[in-house]
Design an enzyme around this catalytic site. Structure first.
Site, PDB file in Angstrom:
ATOM      1  N   LYS A  87      56.711  83.046 -67.104  1.00  0.00           N
ATOM      2  CA  LYS A  87      57.788  83.512 -66.212  1.00  0.00           C
ATOM      3  C   LYS A  87      58.946  82.524 -66.246  1.00  0.00           C
ATOM      4  O   LYS A  87      58.868  81.432 -65.708  1.00  0.00           O
ATOM      5  CB  LYS A  87      57.312  83.669 -64.763  1.00  0.00           C
ATOM      6  CG  LYS A  87      58.356  84.483 -63.982  1.00  0.00           C
ATOM      7  CD  LYS A  87      58.399  84.221 -62.523  1.00  0.00           C
ATOM      8  CE  LYS A  87      59.134  82.999 -62.090  1.00  0.00           C
ATOM      9  NZ  LYS A  87      60.594  82.991 -62.319  1.00  0.00           N
ATOM     10  N   GLY A 124      58.972  72.434 -62.005  1.00  0.00           N
ATOM     11  CA  GLY A 124      59.983  72.797 -61.015  1.00  0.00           C
ATOM     12  C   GLY A 124      59.974  71.792 -59.882  1.00  0.00           C
ATOM     13  O   GLY A 124      59.556  70.641 -60.052  1.00  0.00           O
ATOM     14  N   SER A 125      60.388  72.251 -58.721  1.00  0.00           N
ATOM     15  CA  SER A 125      60.517  71.337 -57.584  1.00  0.00           C
ATOM     16  C   SER A 125      59.147  70.976 -57.007  1.00  0.00           C
ATOM     17  O   SER A 125      58.187  71.750 -57.109  1.00  0.00           O
ATOM     18  CB  SER A 125      61.376  71.983 -56.506  1.00  0.00           C
ATOM     19  OG  SER A 125      60.765  73.195 -56.091  1.00  0.00           O
ATOM     20  N   THR A 126      59.081  69.818 -56.380  1.00  0.00           N
ATOM     21  CA  THR A 126      57.837  69.380 -55.744  1.00  0.00           C
ATOM     22  C   THR A 126      57.443  70.344 -54.628  1.00  0.00           C
ATOM     23  O   THR A 126      56.263  70.669 -54.452  1.00  0.00           O
ATOM     24  CB  THR A 126      58.005  67.940 -55.219  1.00  0.00           C
ATOM     25  OG1 THR A 126      58.135  67.087 -56.370  1.00  0.00           O
ATOM     26  CG2 THR A 126      56.818  67.482 -54.399  1.00  0.00           C
ATOM     27  N   GLU A 127      58.451  70.845 -53.926  1.00  0.00           N
ATOM     28  CA  GLU A 127      58.188  71.791 -52.837  1.00  0.00           C
ATOM     29  C   GLU A 127      57.458  73.037 -53.353  1.00  0.00           C
ATOM     30  O   GLU A 127      56.431  73.449 -52.804  1.00  0.00           O
ATOM     31  CB  GLU A 127      59.571  72.168 -52.283  1.00  0.00           C
ATOM     32  CG  GLU A 127      59.586  72.937 -51.034  1.00  0.00           C
ATOM     33  CD  GLU A 127      61.026  73.448 -50.784  1.00  0.00           C
ATOM     34  OE1 GLU A 127      61.985  72.941 -51.421  1.00  0.00           O
ATOM     35  OE2 GLU A 127      61.150  74.372 -49.983  1.00  0.00           O
ATOM     36  N   GLY A 136      55.907  73.236 -56.228  1.00  0.00           N
ATOM     37  CA  GLY A 136      54.648  72.762 -56.808  1.00  0.00           C
ATOM     38  C   GLY A 136      53.518  72.807 -55.791  1.00  0.00           C
ATOM     39  O   GLY A 136      52.384  73.200 -56.105  1.00  0.00           O
ATOM     40  N   GLU A 150      54.650  69.626 -63.336  1.00  0.00           N
ATOM     41  CA  GLU A 150      55.665  68.634 -63.712  1.00  0.00           C
ATOM     42  C   GLU A 150      56.794  68.832 -62.716  1.00  0.00           C
ATOM     43  O   GLU A 150      57.483  69.851 -62.744  1.00  0.00           O
ATOM     44  CB  GLU A 150      56.086  68.886 -65.164  1.00  0.00           C
ATOM     45  CG  GLU A 150      56.653  67.662 -65.826  1.00  0.00           C
ATOM     46  CD  GLU A 150      58.161  67.631 -65.713  1.00  0.00           C
ATOM     47  OE1 GLU A 150      58.656  67.081 -64.707  1.00  0.00           O
ATOM     48  OE2 GLU A 150      58.834  68.166 -66.602  1.00  0.00           O
ATOM     49  N   CYS A 167      64.696  66.325 -64.232  1.00  0.00           N
ATOM     50  CA  CYS A 167      63.746  65.806 -63.242  1.00  0.00           C
ATOM     51  C   CYS A 167      63.603  64.292 -63.393  1.00  0.00           C
ATOM     52  O   CYS A 167      63.233  63.608 -62.454  1.00  0.00           O
ATOM     53  CB  CYS A 167      62.414  66.516 -63.383  1.00  0.00           C
ATOM     54  SG  CYS A 167      61.928  66.721 -65.080  1.00  0.00           S
ATOM     55  N   GLU A 211      65.693  63.970 -54.085  1.00  0.00           N
ATOM     56  CA  GLU A 211      66.206  64.377 -55.399  1.00  0.00           C
ATOM     57  C   GLU A 211      67.427  65.286 -55.216  1.00  0.00           C
ATOM     58  O   GLU A 211      67.354  66.310 -54.562  1.00  0.00           O
ATOM     59  CB  GLU A 211      65.107  65.136 -56.156  1.00  0.00           C
ATOM     60  CG  GLU A 211      65.526  65.550 -57.538  1.00  0.00           C
ATOM     61  CD  GLU A 211      64.415  66.231 -58.317  1.00  0.00           C
ATOM     62  OE1 GLU A 211      63.727  67.091 -57.754  1.00  0.00           O
ATOM     63  OE2 GLU A 211      64.246  65.899 -59.500  1.00  0.00           O
TER      64      GLU A 211
HETATM   65  P1  ADP Z   1      64.765  75.062 -58.162  1.00  0.00           P
HETATM   66  O1  ADP Z   1      64.617  74.861 -56.683  1.00  0.00           O
HETATM   67  O2  ADP Z   1      65.357  73.896 -58.829  1.00  0.00           O
HETATM   68  O3  ADP Z   1      65.368  76.379 -58.556  1.00  0.00           O
HETATM   69  P2  ADP Z   1      62.086  75.894 -58.298  1.00  0.00           P
HETATM   70  O4  ADP Z   1      60.961  74.956 -58.190  1.00  0.00           O
HETATM   71  O5  ADP Z   1      62.431  76.751 -57.112  1.00  0.00           O
HETATM   72  O6  ADP Z   1      63.316  75.074 -58.766  1.00  0.00           O
HETATM   73  O7  ADP Z   1      61.898  76.888 -59.512  1.00  0.00           O
HETATM   74  C1  ADP Z   1      61.171  76.617 -60.680  1.00  0.00           C
HETATM   75  C2  ADP Z   1      60.422  77.871 -61.082  1.00  0.00           C
HETATM   76  O8  ADP Z   1      59.507  78.197 -60.046  1.00  0.00           O
HETATM   77  C3  ADP Z   1      61.279  79.118 -61.276  1.00  0.00           C
HETATM   78  O9  ADP Z   1      60.755  79.865 -62.359  1.00  0.00           O
HETATM   79  C4  ADP Z   1      61.086  79.862 -59.980  1.00  0.00           C
HETATM   80  O10 ADP Z   1      61.277  81.258 -60.100  1.00  0.00           O
HETATM   81  C5  ADP Z   1      59.648  79.552 -59.678  1.00  0.00           C
HETATM   82  N1  ADP Z   1      59.255  79.691 -58.261  1.00  0.00           N
HETATM   83  C6  ADP Z   1      60.031  79.513 -57.157  1.00  0.00           C
HETATM   84  N2  ADP Z   1      59.316  79.750 -56.038  1.00  0.00           N
HETATM   85  C7  ADP Z   1      58.066  80.088 -56.435  1.00  0.00           C
HETATM   86  C8  ADP Z   1      56.861  80.425 -55.756  1.00  0.00           C
HETATM   87  N3  ADP Z   1      56.804  80.493 -54.427  1.00  0.00           N
HETATM   88  N4  ADP Z   1      55.761  80.693 -56.502  1.00  0.00           N
HETATM   89  C9  ADP Z   1      55.796  80.624 -57.842  1.00  0.00           C
HETATM   90  N5  ADP Z   1      56.899  80.313 -58.541  1.00  0.00           N
HETATM   91  C10 ADP Z   1      58.019  80.045 -57.859  1.00  0.00           C
END
Ligand code: ADP
Length: 501
Positions: free
Chosen positions: A198, A251-254, A256, A273, A307, A404
């Site tokens: 995805k 992606g973001s730690t949140e 993650g 990561e 990152c 960050e």
């Molecule tokens: P940013 O905040 O920098 O956009 P994210 O961590 O939100 O980074 O996004 C990284 C990836 O995680 C994207 O592909 C996004 O669609 C996906 N993503 C965002 N929220 C969720 C979630 N709740 N569950 C699974 N994937 C998610």
């Protein structure tokens, strides 16, 4: 600062983005089950760039079924490791042949300069696939001598097999859309897994084009499925899916942490990561001619949307003014503009949301007493530009120093005692990367040992190689991507024990 938007687009890319892009499920290009589409934007102009099928739970379910069938009973599992390796190598060749085209797609979808996409993003992805193609034939188990105490006299032949983990869900971000797809797909394919990928909703186009090359290379249907869609819907459905054996997330730690919760249902394996707030430490004995431009590029490369960006700049006091002024001067020389303009050094941030987030951090820094030596504002009158910024007068407890920002903003702070710098550098929830600039090799390697980070660069920054493992300490993640370490994330060990006497 003039922002020029160059009108000419690579003809194949113009054709690619002309009609709504479908998703790849089981070797076929299909619309979303809901029929929905969503727009992606050109961040240099804020205009709609392309329309893309919007995957959701039902599409994820179909894609997981296809990946499961391909893993359990398709030709993929009967292929030799050498055949798998050759397919991955062929994909690398195809990607390389389309470097120009992928450069345009990345530049238009993400905003990064075309020249950088062609010189870094695409070749790194090609290299990664070639490196992983080589591993396909080298994934080996061990033979193990046994000394079972309760069967005296018995003899055993015992060995381990390294088997693919199965169906893998891969969720990737928007900062290096193609490269992150390669980091994820390369090891999954080398080890014999099947995948549902995805891409980020902001930048799905290069993964979709890569899907076309994957089919052209001859991968069996269902081995790689690409489902674009939003994180909260498609991403969440993939992370929670009971028939997915592993989820790999960048992606973001949140988010993650959300992935970890979602994965708990079937206890799927998880690799992450995540974010960083990486310290970049310049000692007074450094070669400042390389440390200054190196520190500027540590934060401004990819507009700070890395990152591992060197976003906390610590400089020994006696050279602080010189180094920080040097980084500020480098920032002043950065030409901001559309990624397609060959004069551009730095493009827009990926989205309006990201631009507003970064500007919010700038305001927070100013309200806590930070000052901008250069930059500090949104740039241009359209598109999502932010000026490269050096913040001084910053203190360890400020939000801009702790969190960050993921934009072209560095916080600079002096230090006097080299002893104090390790705890300050390590004073972060993150631990992705760190850098040290010094001519004293003993000090450099002592620092490398003491810094709690998955990567330590010495007298360089942002050096990536398919052979070099990358990943985080602390809240920067679980597991290592690239290098042979990554094979552990996509295989599991089976112990086989035979009584032979
Ligand atoms: P940013 O905040 O920098 O956009 P994210 O961590 O939100 O980074 O996004 C990284 C990836 O995680 C994207 O592909 C996004 O669609 C996906 N993503 C965002 N929220 C969720 C979630 N709740 N569950 C699974 N994937 C998610």
């Amino acid at each position: 600062m003039g922002i020029a938007v160059s009108p000419q687009i690579h003809p194949q890319v113009a054709e690619f983005i002309d009609k709504p892009r479908k998703m790849l499920i089981n070797g076929r290009w299909v619309n979303a089950a809901s029929g929905k589409i969503f727009p992606t934007y050109n961040p240099a102009t804020g205009e709609v760039l392309a329309q893309v099928a919007e995957g959701d739970r039902e599409d994820i379910d179909q894609a997981v079924k296809a990946a499961r069938n391909a893993f359990d009973s398709g030709p993929w599992r009967r292929m030799t490791a050498s055949e798998r390796g050759r397919l991955i190598w062929k994909l690398a060749d195809l990607l390389e042949q389309h470097t120009e085209e992928f450069g345009y797609i990345e530049s238009l979808d993400n905003g990064k300069p075309l020249n950088i996409a062609k010189a870094a993003d695409v070749p790194l992805a090609v290299d990664l696939f070639r490196y992983m193609a080589g591993w396909a034939t080298k994934i080996e188990g061990n033979t193990i001598p046994l000394s079972v105490p309760y069967t005296p006299g018995a003899k055993y032949l015992a060995y381990t097999l390294r088997e693919p983990v199965g169906v893998v869900g891969q969720i990737i971000p928007w900062n290096f859309p193609l490269l992150m797809a390669a980091w994820k797909l390369g090891p999954a394919l080398a080890t014999g897994c099947t995948v549902v990928l995805k891409p980020a909703e902001q930048t799905p186009l290069s993964a979709l084009r890569l899907g076309e090359l994957i089919m052209e290379a001859g991968f069996p249907e269902g081995v790689v499925n690409v489902v674009p869609g939003y994180g909260e819907t498609a991403g969440a459905a993939l992370a929670a899916h009971p028939d997915v054996d592993k989820v790999a997330f960048t992606g973001s730690t949140e988010v993650g942490k959300l992935i970890v919760h979602a994965a708990a249902g079937n206890l799927k394996k998880v690799s992450l990561e995540l974010g960083g707030k990486s310290p970049n430490v310049v000692f007074k004995d450094a070669d400042l001619e390389t440390a200054i431009p190196g520190s500027a590029s540590a934060i401004f490369f990819n507009h700070g949307q890395c990152c591992c960006a060197g976003s906390r700049l610590y400089v020994e006091k006696s050279v602080y003014d010189q180094v920080v002024e040097g980084v500020a001067e480098a920032a002043r020389k950065i030409k901001i503009g559309s990624g397609l303009d060959p004069e551009t050094h730095m493009g827009p941030l990926v989205s309006e949301e990201q631009m507003n987030r970064v500007c919010g951090y700038l305001e927070s820094g100013f309200s806590e007493g930070a000052k901008a030596l250069v930059g500090g504002h949104k740039g241009g009158d359209r598109g999502y530009f932010v000026e490269p910024t050096v913040l001084v007068n910053t203190k360890e407890n400020m939000k801009v120093v702790q969190e960050e920002i993921f934009g072209p903003v560095v916080v600079a702070m002096p230090f006097t005692d080299p002893e104090e710098i390790v705890p300050r550098a390590n004073n972060s929830d993150y631990g992705l990367a760190a850098a040290v600039w010094t001519r004293d090799i003993g000090k450099a390697h002592r620092m490398a040992e003491q810094l709690r980070a998955g990567t330590v660069w010495i007298n360089c920054y942002n050096i990536f190689d398919a052979a070099l493992p990358f990943g985080g300490y602390k809240q920067s993640g679980w597991g290592r991507e690239m290098g042979h370490d990554v094979l552990n994330l996509y295989t599991q060990t089976k112990a086989v024990c035979t009584r032979i006497a």
